[in-house]
Design a protein around this motif. Structure first.
Motif, short mmCIF file in Angstrom:
data_model
loop_
_atom_site.label_atom_id
_atom_site.label_comp_id
_atom_site.label_asym_id
_atom_site.label_seq_id
_atom_site.Cartn_x
_atom_site.Cartn_y
_atom_site.Cartn_z
N VAL A 92 1.11 -1.15 -0.06
CA VAL A 92 0.04 0.04 -0.09
C VAL A 92 0.83 1.40 0.07
N LEU A 93 1.90 1.35 0.73
CA LEU A 93 2.82 2.45 0.81
C LEU A 93 3.17 3.06 -0.63
N PRO A 94 3.69 2.08 -1.34
CA PRO A 94 4.32 2.67 -2.82
C PRO A 94 3.07 3.51 -3.32
N LEU A 95 1.94 3.05 -3.15
CA LEU A 95 0.72 4.00 -3.76
C LEU A 95 0.73 5.42 -3.57
N ILE A 96 1.26 5.92 -2.43
CA ILE A 96 1.76 7.51 -2.21
C ILE A 96 2.23 7.96 -3.44
N ASN A 97 3.26 7.42 -3.94
CA ASN A 97 4.06 7.92 -4.84
C ASN A 97 3.16 8.41 -6.12
N LEU A 98 1.68 8.21 -6.15
CA LEU A 98 0.86 8.62 -7.26
C LEU A 98 0.27 10.15 -6.94
N SER A 99 0.68 10.68 -5.89
CA SER A 99 0.17 11.82 -5.77
C SER A 99 0.57 13.12 -6.51
N PRO A 100 2.01 12.80 -7.02
CA PRO A 100 2.40 13.94 -7.96
C PRO A 100 1.46 13.71 -9.13
N LEU A 101 0.67 12.76 -9.59
CA LEU A 101 0.03 12.56 -10.51
C LEU A 101 -1.22 13.87 -10.58
N VAL A 102 -1.63 14.13 -9.36
CA VAL A 102 -2.67 14.85 -9.07
C VAL A 102 -2.27 16.41 -9.31
N LEU A 103 -1.15 16.65 -8.98
CA LEU A 103 -0.38 18.03 -9.47
C LEU A 103 -0.43 18.20 -10.83
N LEU A 104 0.19 16.98 -11.53
CA LEU A 104 0.30 17.09 -12.92
C LEU A 104 -0.97 17.36 -13.38
N PHE A 105 -1.66 16.65 -13.35
CA PHE A 105 -3.15 16.50 -14.24
C PHE A 105 -4.13 17.75 -14.03
N SER A 106 -3.91 18.06 -12.44
CA SER A 106 -4.75 19.25 -12.22
C SER A 106 -4.23 20.55 -13.16
N GLY A 107 -2.82 20.63 -13.22
CA GLY A 107 -2.26 21.95 -13.81
C GLY A 107 -2.58 21.70 -15.25
N TRP A 108 -2.53 20.63 -15.79
CA TRP A 108 -3.04 20.28 -17.03
C TRP A 108 -4.27 20.73 -17.40
N TRP A 109 -5.26 20.07 -16.59
CA TRP A 109 -6.46 20.47 -16.85
C TRP A 109 -7.22 22.12 -16.63
N LEU A 110 -6.68 22.14 -15.40
CA LEU A 110 -7.35 23.64 -14.90
C LEU A 110 -6.49 24.86 -15.66
N LEU A 111 -4.89 24.64 -15.69
CA LEU A 111 -4.32 25.62 -16.23
C LEU A 111 -3.59 25.59 -17.81
N GLY A 112 -3.98 24.72 -18.18
CA GLY A 112 -3.52 24.60 -19.37
C GLY A 112 -1.83 24.12 -19.58
#
Length: 290
Positions: A92-112
């Motif tokens: 379960v702990l390696p799954l925390i490493n997916l958190s940067p994807l949230v920053l990446l895709f939110s910047g792509w989706w919301l800010l272009g």
């Protein structure tokens, strides 16, 4: 500082797992007590520091950061404890490493903002690591159906969304002030059901800890949480958030290694390489976001 944070995070993961297994307590109680002890251990250092005990000059920003960060992290800490209670550390702990994807895709989706090539390479490593981790679940279960996996994915999303609150809080109130107030704000909603229930919630908590010999584990959870968070906040004052988080994420590989070597968790030959790939992917995404 950030490396010491990673070591403390790994120690807390193991202590929380042991406490959950031996006590039979809920995730909310364990994580709430951990935060409460962290606040209590940090408070004397805050009061003894030069100017300690005074209200920060930028109190409005501090309160806003506490309100937003406390709400997000109370839910995240509950899900974190739930994941550690139900799943193997190495799964379960390696799954925390997916958190940067949230920053990446939110910047792509919301800010272009278009992802840099390094970020795309990091995403590829994360996906590859997740696929390899899925093969390490055992029993033919998909990764998302494994115990604790969904809870830890929720943590990854919440920590990805709330990554900036710590920086705002530290800049507004200082490291020690933020650590004390943050832990109190997170502990209150987690422990509120215990304290407001019938039969004397506070007395039950104290009696359970002492009668079952769990006090040392509770203190260890709080101590590692306090030291790790103070080091993280001091590191945030000196460098960028992405650098601190990238080094802090080493704790996921450390804890996964502990799970395989000390707790005899199965399929280490698949899980540890998967954790290393996901860590490399997270660092690549974070560095591309500088």
């Amino acid at each position: 500082m950030a490396l010491l944070t990673a070591c403390c995070e790994s120690g807390r993961d193991l202590a929380v797992r042991r406490l959950l297994q031996r006590s039979g307590w809920t995730a909310a109680r364990v994580m709430g007590l951990s935060c409460l002890i962290s606040a209590a251990l940090t408070l004397p250092w805050l009061l003894l520091a030069p100017g300690g005990g005074g209200w920060p000059s930028d109190g409005t920003r501090l309160l806003l950061a506490l309100a937003a960060g406390g709400l997000v992290n109370a839910l995240a800490f509950w899900a974190y404890g739930r994941a550690l209670a139900r799943g193997d550390l190495s799964l379960v702990l390696p799954l925390i490493n997916l958190s940067p994807l949230v920053l990446l895709f939110s910047g792509w989706w919301l800010l272009g903002e278009r992802p840099a090539p390094a970020a795309l390479a990091g995403v590829a490593l994360l996906v590859l690591g997740a696929l390899l981790l899925g093969r390490g679940t055992g029993g033919g279960l998909p990764l998302l159906s494994s115990p604790g996996a969904r809870s830890m994915l929720l943590v990854a999303v919440l920590w990805g969304l709330g990554a900036a609150f710590d920086k705002v809080g530290v800049n507004a109130g200082g490291s020690l002030t933020w650590v004390v107030l943050f832990n109190l704000v997170v502990a209150v909603p987690l422990l509120a059901p215990e304290l407001t229930g019938s039969g004397g919630g506070t007395a039950r908590l104290a009696a359970a800890a002492t009668s079952e010999g769990l006090l040392l584990l509770v203190l260890l959870c709080g101590l590692t949480g306090a030291v790790g968070m103070v080091c993280q906040m001091e590191a945030l004052r000196q460098t960028a958030v992405v650098h601190v988080i990238a080094i802090k994420r080493l704790s996921t590989l450390m804890s996964a290694t502990v799970g395989v070597t000390l707790l005899d968790e199965p399929r280490g030959g698949l899980r540890l390489p998967a954790a290393a790939l996901m860590l490399a992917g997270a660092i690549a995404v974070l560095n591309a976001a500088r």
